[in-house]
Motif scaffolding. Structure first.
Motif, PDB file in Angstrom:
ATOM      1  N   UNK A 394       0.838  -1.208  -0.144  1.00 15.17           N
ATOM      2  CA  UNK A 394      -0.318   0.062   0.193  1.00 15.17           C
ATOM      3  C   UNK A 394       1.010   1.252  -0.229  1.00 15.17           C
ATOM      4  N   UNK A 395       0.783   2.435  -0.629  1.00 18.75           N
ATOM      5  CA  UNK A 395       1.413   3.296  -0.960  1.00 18.75           C
ATOM      6  C   UNK A 395       0.837   4.157   0.216  1.00 18.75           C
ATOM      7  N   UNK A 396      -0.325   4.030   1.032  1.00 17.13           N
ATOM      8  CA  UNK A 396      -0.356   4.732   2.131  1.00 17.13           C
ATOM      9  C   UNK A 396      -0.543   4.089   3.429  1.00 17.13           C
ATOM     10  N   UNK A 397       1.114   2.968   3.675  1.00 17.92           N
ATOM     11  CA  UNK A 397       0.779   2.013   4.412  1.00 17.92           C
ATOM     12  C   UNK A 397       1.821   3.153   5.606  1.00 17.92           C
ATOM     13  N   UNK A 399       0.646   5.403   8.155  1.00 20.67           N
ATOM     14  CA  UNK A 399       0.253   6.799   7.969  1.00 20.67           C
ATOM     15  C   UNK A 399       0.141   6.473   9.658  1.00 20.67           C
TER      16      UNK A 399
ATOM     17  N   UNK B  50       5.983   8.121  -1.637  1.00 21.09           N
ATOM     18  CA  UNK B  50       7.332   6.881  -1.573  1.00 21.09           C
ATOM     19  C   UNK B  50       8.102   7.316  -3.073  1.00 21.09           C
ATOM     20  N   UNK B  68      10.170   7.261   2.038  1.00 16.63           N
ATOM     21  CA  UNK B  68       9.804   8.982   2.689  1.00 16.63           C
ATOM     22  C   UNK B  68      10.502   9.314   3.271  1.00 16.63           C
ATOM     23  N   UNK B 103       5.123  -2.015  -6.311  1.00 12.66           N
ATOM     24  CA  UNK B 103       3.468  -1.709  -6.440  1.00 12.66           C
ATOM     25  C   UNK B 103       2.519  -2.977  -7.489  1.00 12.66           C
ATOM     26  N   UNK B 270      -8.064   5.034  -3.206  1.00 10.57           N
ATOM     27  CA  UNK B 270      -8.856   5.353  -2.143  1.00 10.57           C
ATOM     28  C   UNK B 270      -7.157   6.365  -1.172  1.00 10.57           C
ATOM     29  N   UNK B 272      -5.683   9.045   2.047  1.00 11.09           N
ATOM     30  CA  UNK B 272      -6.118   9.543   3.355  1.00 11.09           C
ATOM     31  C   UNK B 272      -6.650  10.667   3.640  1.00 11.09           C
ATOM     32  N   UNK B 388      -7.343   5.667  11.093  1.00  5.93           N
ATOM     33  CA  UNK B 388      -7.352   6.449  10.644  1.00  5.93           C
ATOM     34  C   UNK B 388      -8.326   6.772   8.965  1.00  5.93           C
TER      35      UNK B 388
END
Lengths: 649, 559
Positions: A394-397, A399, B50, B68, B103, B270, B272, B388
């Motif tokens: 996940x690119x949202x890991x 957070x 990333x 990051x 990915x 999706x 955040x 979240x």
């Protein structure tokens, strides 16, 4: 994506001329003798389907798969051709289902072998097909209306699938020329009409079918552009199952379908109910459900080539569902499915299982042995979908947690508000009310167990105020008083009390533990304690008699955790009780912490006060005293003082 | 959207740039300067992105895997050596591998290619790659278009005139075309200097790395939020609606629905939803940063199909929260030293409330993203017990999820005559049932494989042998076969089954119920009539009914 691509409109033109009544020369045994009854009986002779029957059932299978996967926006028009064209349905959505088509086909019946072959031709059907392609569909009409001045963006394309028995290659060419010419003519007509649309693109798929064992008089030819508007391809196919296989391949090509085989499905054996064997079921669906495999060129998926099929199927392993737990999966696509072999026992076992509301996760077989769940089969209202689950990183890991951001340190959002107080005062309770009350009680038990602070006000108290377990003791007492006050209302009220009493009476070990906990509290850092306590709790829980209750209250457990999003977050200062304060007399505020009882009483009073009009006297009273006969004073010409403060003069 | 920075470290990047002043700059210094600016921007405004760093010449190397940690990336920039010639194709193949390994093929990535526009010579040069493009087989396919959704940004350490003097620009444009037009070429405006490099990278940042800010609204509650990653414009149908749709910056919650009812819906992407403190006063739409206490009752405001065409889903925010000003959240004795973050943490935020409520209730919030475009907000916990607020985007359209029906027809429970969830919350109006059943749910008849036909005949036979107990099932199966045979024009089958039933009649044991023989004979006769195809007996909707016999009154199986 284009809504109005060639696959928006499909016209089937099936030959109904006398020669189609000929046998396909592939026998079907239909009289399978059941064991124990075979002695002395000769099974009935096998029968064979006609070319017509083969054509019709193959095209129905094409439509079945198409309607399963695309119940909307993909339309079929079915035409039967003999001495004339019989158009069996229209483009309207109501006409788009198998039942309608089957009924219409039954009305047509099989071709008459004794009809005059000279009068019959597939050409009638092809001309009608072009005509019908010019007719606007509901979807095209709607889109044109919506787009107004951009209406010309709505395309008109289509596909003609013609199943016939041609005489030769030149016969085929004649058919193509005829379609070409007809399109030309009809486009001219359509140009001057509001109800018709010109054909921009037409794909002609000519299928020449002939009895098994005969030589084909027509050769295959791949897709070829005959004009900017018309492309044509020729398939020469033996009748029977060969024709069915061909149409199955075509429906996959025409609608961008792909195949997935679910493997390792455990099923009870019919004969031996205690054993189960593993089965495979092949499903068709839009190929986007394989987008991850197609792009990454995953070769180790163990895809096996199906017999006679043009492409591979991807194998996914059944994962026996654990529970029916409701989870929100990250799903990047959901595609309707259609079983390849819809009536086979494994297929119908699988589909019935899913239709009953269960979901099944599917796993990619990997050589490495790591388990990757990539898909899920699930039904929604009688339709089964293959969900694509994200299986990559996940690119949202990692957070930032919501508790670390804005507003994250605030803990009294009152997400779990005590509904008991407002419910218990009712004269009669519903089952749901009782449940709610019990939930609340379990919640409080849980909060106490975790040593959560009670959301009560500390305004006006000097020093630290009562210790936490002392707070809980007071709270339980007040709660009991409140509930007891209402037990005479109904048996359900009584049940709430019973629950409360069951939860209150704590085993001696817990009291013991509490004492120890208090001692430790003095020494240890606050946050550390919470964690340790919680861990201790875990082992203690098992022997604890509340276990059953806690289990029932699992959801509440989760709920309680939410308020504890950040366990070490400071208790917000200046906390105030739950209810709006405007109704409470100001004196209460200065008296220090408002007790649970007092604010519940206030709430009841407020609720009651709404039910009747307050006496004028009481409204104007001072210290619950109202002066009577005030008007007398006025009549006497005496001065009235400010309302309520009147005094004898 | 992860980023791969692909940096050209061929010798041509060491060409000096004539600058006024004493220090001598090379093109690679300009490139490093621009990238530093990009990394600094990301470190402050786009933290969650990333980024990986690849350098290439005739070979390529992954200097920094996806991270990051922008310090690491920054450090790597200063540790780059100079190598031989430019060989772009192999570097792009490398990018494909790196991205797919990390990915997969579904996550969109941005590729920032930094080069001076010298495209190499001979084999492996871009000119060579493009010239042989049409002769590729599956095995040595050109890496573009990338096998994942992508944007290719080409940052040229050269100005337009320089690139146009050769065919470099044309070749680079070809690259973008090969990536289905996804991407853009940036060149330096004016002379090559630090300032102009900055302005070029500034343009890239504006285009691809500006944070997406929005206001999340629910009734009178609002919160300023950043949505990460940035929602990408979406094209519904390139032909009839080619204009990409962009989501609103006002994200209005229009209702709530159970997780079980929304049922793992497919989503485009999706994101955040991170609350941000723009100004303290505005946090709750009330001056003074007043705290809000809420009685959460999302369950009272669930969406339900109310079947009123055109009836808009009413803004259901209000029942969720009742404002009640109590306290400011910050006590007077709080020290001024508190960092801005800590203060922000203590000011109640609607996002936190919403997140907690959704988590507790097991629900999602439906949010309006644009005209006929919706998404959902929900609580998402990652493996580390962190939780979240997330937003997923549905496909634009009036009916993104078939099992919920038209979004416009959803409304508050109170609008429905009867609570669609039942008084005890024991039922649900979802999923909606489709008008027509799918083939697997309606017992269709398929005889393509002989086994299909044999099973159907066997069923009839099995029931025939249990007459009269199974009279109803016998006729049900018989009629099902009859219908299909008529539709397929398979009249021989009707004759065959009729013969079979007649034979069964002769095989009946002496103990058989007398009704069995009557029913078998009757059924066989009816099938034979149907097999003549004459309309009187071969009507599709006509059903063969059991023969009324003196026995049938008591013996007929009750259904």
């Amino acid at each position: 994506m284009k809504i109005f691509s060639e696959s928006h409109k499909t016209v089937f033109v099936v030959d109904h001329c006398p020669y189609m009544a000929e046998s396909c020369r592939q026998h079907v045994e239909f009289d399978m003798l059941v064991k124990n009854r075979t002695q002395g009986i000769i099974p009935l002779a096998p029968i064979s389907k006609s070319l017509w029957t083969c054509s019709v059932e193959s095209s129905m299978e094409y439509c079945r798969i198409m309607y399963d996967i695309f119940p909307f926006r993909k339309l079929v028009n079915f035409i039967v051709s003999d001495s004339g064209a019989h158009v069996l349905n229209s483009w309207t959505q109501e006409d788009q289902n198998l039942q309608e088509l089957m009924a219409a086909l039954a009305a047509v019946g099989p071709p008459n072998p004794r009809a005059d072959p000279e009068c019959c031709s597939i050409l009638h059907g092809l001309v009608a097909a072009v005509e019908t392609l010019c007719k606007i569909t509901e979807y095209q009409h709607e889109a044109r209306t919506l787009l107004m001045e951009n209406a010309e963006r709505v395309g008109n394309r289509g596909r003609i699938i013609c199943i016939t028995n041609a005489k030769s290659d030149s016969h085929v060419r004649m058919l193509e020329d005829c379609v070409q010419e007809t399109i030309h003519e009809h486009n001219k007509l359509a140009a001057n009409s509001d109800h018709l649309m010109q054909i921009q693109k037409c794909e002609l798929v000519l299928i020449h079918t002939y009895p098994v064992g005969e030589d084909s008089l027509v050769s295959d030819r791949p897709k070829k552009e005959l004009s900017p508007v018309l492309t044509s391809e020729v398939h020469s196919v033996r009748a029977g199952r060969h024709l069915a296989t061909k149409l199955n391949i075509l429906v996959q090509q025409h609608f961008d379908l792909a195949s997935t085989t679910i493997t390792n499905i455990p099923m009870k054996e019919e004969q031996h109910a205690n054993t189960s064997a593993n089965y495979d079921v092949e499903l068709l669906h839009h190929k986007d459900a394989h987008v991850d495999f197609l792009k990454s060129g995953d070769t180790h998926l163990g895809g096996s080539s199906r017999e006679g099929s043009f492409k591979e199927t991807i194998t996914l392993k059944w994962c026996t569902p654990r529970t029916n737990n409701i989870e929100l999966h990250y799903c990047t696509g959901a595609y309707r499915i259609s079983p390849v072999d819809v009536n086979s026992r494994p297929s119908s076992c699988l589909t019935n299982f899913l239709l009953n509301g269960r979901s099944v996760l599917l796993e990619q077989p990997r050589k490495s042995g790591s388990k990757v769940i990539s898909h899920m089969l699930s039904s929604h209202g009688g339709e089964i979908f293959l969900h694509v689950l994200s299986s990559s990183r996940s690119i949202l890991e990692d957070p930032p947690s919501i508790s670390e951001g804005c507003g994250g340190r605030v803990t009294d959002y009152r997400i779990t508000v005590v509904p008991l107080a407002s419910v218990i005062v009712k004269e009669s309770l519903t089952e749901e009310d009782v449940l709610n009350c019990q939930k609340t009680i379990y919640n409080l038990v849980d909060m106490e167990r975790k040593n959560d602070p009670l959301p009560i006000s500390t305004v006006g108290t000097r020093g630290k105020g009562p210790k936490r377990d002392e707070q809980y003791r007071i709270m339980w007492n007040e709660l009991e008083t409140l509930v007891r006050a209402h037990i005479n209302n109904s048996e359900k009220h009584q049940r709430v009390l019973e629950c409360l009493m069951a939860c209150r009476s704590k085993p001696p070990e817990e009291e013991e533990r509490k004492k120890r906990g208090r001692k430790r509290e003095d020494k240890e850092d606050k946050s550390e304690k919470t964690v340790k306590d919680y861990e201790q709790e875990k082992s203690w829980q098992d022997s604890e008699r509340l276990k059953g209750i806690l289990e029932r209250g699992k959801e509440e457990l989760a709920e309680a955790e939410i308020i504890k999003d950040s366990p070490d977050s400071p208790e917000p200062p200046n906390k105030k009780p739950l209810v709006e304060m405007d109704d409470t007399p100001p004196v209460e505020k200065s008296k220090g912490p408002v007790s649970l009882l007092s604010f519940w009483s206030n709430r009841i009073n407020t609720a009651n006060s709404r039910k009747h009009q307050e006496f004028a006297g009481r409204l104007n009273s001072v210290n619950n005293r109202a002066e009577l006969y005030q008007h007398l004073k006025e009549e006497n010409g005496m001065e009235t003082t400010e309302n309520g403060k009147a005094s004898r003069q | 959207m992860p980023t791969v920075v692909v940096m050209d470290v061929s010798l041509s990047m060491t060409r000096p740039v004539s600058l006024e002043g004493s220090e001598e700059y090379q093109r690679k210094h300009l490139a490093a300067h621009g990238l530093t600016m990009l990394f600094e921007h990301m470190a402050t405004n786009y933290k969650l992105e990333f980024t990986a760093l690849v350098v290439f010449s005739s070979l390529w190397e992954l200097m920094v895997p996806f991270t990051r940690d922008y310090n690491t990336l920054q450090e790597a920039l200063s540790n780059m050596d100079d190598y031989d010639k430019t060989c772009l194709e192999s570097a792009l193949v490398g990018v494909c591998n790196i991205v797919q390994q990390e990915w997969g093929g579904a996550i969109p990535c941005q590729v920032v290619l930094v080069t001076d526009g010298c495209l190499g010579i001979g084999r492996g040069s871009l000119r060579h790659s493009l010239a042989t493009h049409s002769q590729r087989s599956e095995n040595n396919r050109f890496p573009l278009p990338f096998p994942f959704p992508s944007k290719l940004y080409i940052m040229c350490m050269a100005n337009l005139e320089e690139l146009q003097s050769t065919d470099s620009l044309d070749c680079l444009e070809r690259l973008i075309d090969l990536n289905n037009g996804e991407g853009q070429i940036f060149t330096i405006d004016g002379p090559l200097c630090l300032k102009n490099v900055q302005s070029m990278f500034g343009k890239l940042i504006d285009l691809a790395y500006t944070p997406f800010h929005a206001v999340l609204k629910c009734g009178h509650l609002t919160a300023d939020v950043q949505v990460f990653p940035r929602p990408e414009p979406f094209v519904v149908d390139e032909e009839i609606d080619p204009v990409p749709k962009v989501i609103n910056t006002d994200l209005e919650i229009v209702g709530f629905i159970d997780i079980a009812d929304i049922s793992s819906p497919p989503v485009l992407s999706r994101h955040l939803v991170l609350p941000i403190a723009l100004n303290k006063d505005g946090a709750w739409g009330q001056p003074g940063g007043a705290a809000v206490k809420c009685t959460h009752s999302a369950s009272a405001a669930r969406g339900s199909p109310v079947g009123i065409p055109g009836a808009d889903m009413a803004p259901l925010g209000k029942p969720c929260c009742e404002g009640d000003e109590v306290g400011t959240g910050i006590t007077d004795d709080n020290e001024d030293e508190n960092s801005a973050n800590q203060i922000a943490g203590k000011i109640p935020n609607f996002c936190v409330l919403l997140h907690g409520s959704l988590k507790v209730e097991g629900m999602v919030a439906i949010v309006q993203l644009g005209p006929e475009w919706h998404g959902m907000l929900y609580s998402q916990a990652d493996s580390k017990k962190k939780s979240n607020l997330m937003m997923s985007l549905f496909e634009p359209g009036p009916e993104p999820l078939p099992w919920l029906g038209k979004m416009a027809q959803l409304g508050p429970i109170s609008d429905a005559k009867e609570n669609p969830y039942g008084e005890d919350d024991n039922k649900s109006p979802f999923p909606l049932q489709p008008k027509n059943k799918r083939s697997y749910a309606q017992n269709v008849t398929v005889w393509i494989k002989p086994s299909g036909l044999q099973t159907d005949v066997q069923k009839i036979l099995r029931n025939a042998r249990k007459l009269p107990e199974k009279t109803q099932t016998f006729y049900k199966e018989l009629n099902r076969l009859r219908k299909a045979a008529l539709a397929f024009g398979f009249l021989d089958l009707l004759k065959g089954v009729a013969d079979m039933l007649e034979r069964e009649c002769t095989l009946l044991p002496d103990t058989a119920h007398p009704d069995a023989a009557f029913q078998l004979t009757h059924a066989a006769q009816q099938l034979k009539l149907a097999s003549t195809g004459t309309s009187e007996y071969a009507g599709y909707d006509h059903n063969i009914t059991p023969l009324q016999t003196d026995f049938s009154g008591s013996s007929t199986e009750r259904m």
